[in-house]
Design a protein around this motif. Structure first.
Motif: not given
Length: 60
Positions: A49-55
Protein backbone atom coordinates in the motif's frame (compact mmCIF):
# COMPACT_ATOMS: atom_id res chain seq x y z
CA UNK A 1 8.69 10.81 34.28
CA UNK A 2 5.22 9.23 34.04
CA UNK A 3 4.67 5.77 32.68
CA UNK A 4 2.23 4.87 29.90
CA UNK A 5 -0.71 5.39 32.26
CA UNK A 6 0.37 8.97 32.93
CA UNK A 7 0.70 10.15 29.35
CA UNK A 8 -1.84 11.50 26.92
CA UNK A 9 -2.17 10.90 23.21
CA UNK A 10 -0.45 13.49 21.07
CA UNK A 11 -2.50 15.24 18.37
CA UNK A 12 0.03 14.44 15.66
CA UNK A 13 -2.47 14.15 12.80
CA UNK A 14 -4.11 17.47 13.67
CA UNK A 15 -0.72 19.16 14.01
CA UNK A 16 0.48 17.77 10.69
CA UNK A 17 -2.71 18.77 8.90
CA UNK A 18 -2.43 22.29 10.35
CA UNK A 19 1.15 22.65 9.10
CA UNK A 20 0.28 21.31 5.67
CA UNK A 21 -2.76 23.60 5.41
CA UNK A 22 -0.47 26.57 6.04
CA UNK A 23 1.93 25.24 3.41
CA UNK A 24 -0.93 24.89 0.90
CA UNK A 25 -2.20 28.39 1.75
CA UNK A 26 1.17 29.72 0.68
CA UNK A 27 1.13 27.94 -2.69
CA UNK A 28 2.41 24.48 -1.80
CA UNK A 29 0.83 21.32 -3.10
CA UNK A 30 -0.45 18.85 -0.52
CA UNK A 31 -2.00 15.42 -0.87
CA UNK A 32 -2.86 13.37 2.19
CA UNK A 33 -2.62 9.61 1.90
CA UNK A 34 -3.77 7.56 4.88
CA UNK A 35 -3.15 3.82 4.93
CA UNK A 36 -5.74 2.07 7.13
CA UNK A 37 -4.46 -0.05 10.02
CA UNK A 38 -0.91 1.29 9.73
CA UNK A 39 1.07 3.26 12.26
CA UNK A 40 4.32 5.19 12.12
CA UNK A 41 6.16 2.60 10.02
CA UNK A 42 3.76 2.36 7.11
CA UNK A 43 6.55 1.30 4.76
CA UNK A 44 7.19 -1.75 6.98
CA UNK A 45 3.64 -2.54 8.11
CA UNK A 46 1.91 -2.18 4.73
CA UNK A 47 4.69 -2.15 2.11
CA UNK A 48 2.46 -2.75 -0.93
CA UNK A 49 0.00 0.00 0.00
CA UNK A 50 2.88 2.35 0.83
CA UNK A 51 4.63 1.73 -2.48
CA UNK A 52 1.43 2.21 -4.45
CA UNK A 53 0.65 5.50 -2.69
CA UNK A 54 4.24 6.74 -3.01
CA UNK A 55 4.37 6.01 -6.74
CA UNK A 56 1.02 7.78 -7.25
CA UNK A 57 2.30 10.88 -5.46
CA UNK A 58 5.63 10.88 -7.28
CA UNK A 59 4.02 10.48 -10.69
CA UNK A 60 1.47 13.27 -10.14
Amino acid sequence: MPGWDGTTAQPVVAQTRHALARYAAHGGTVREVAVPEAGHAVHLEKPEEFTTALLEVLSA
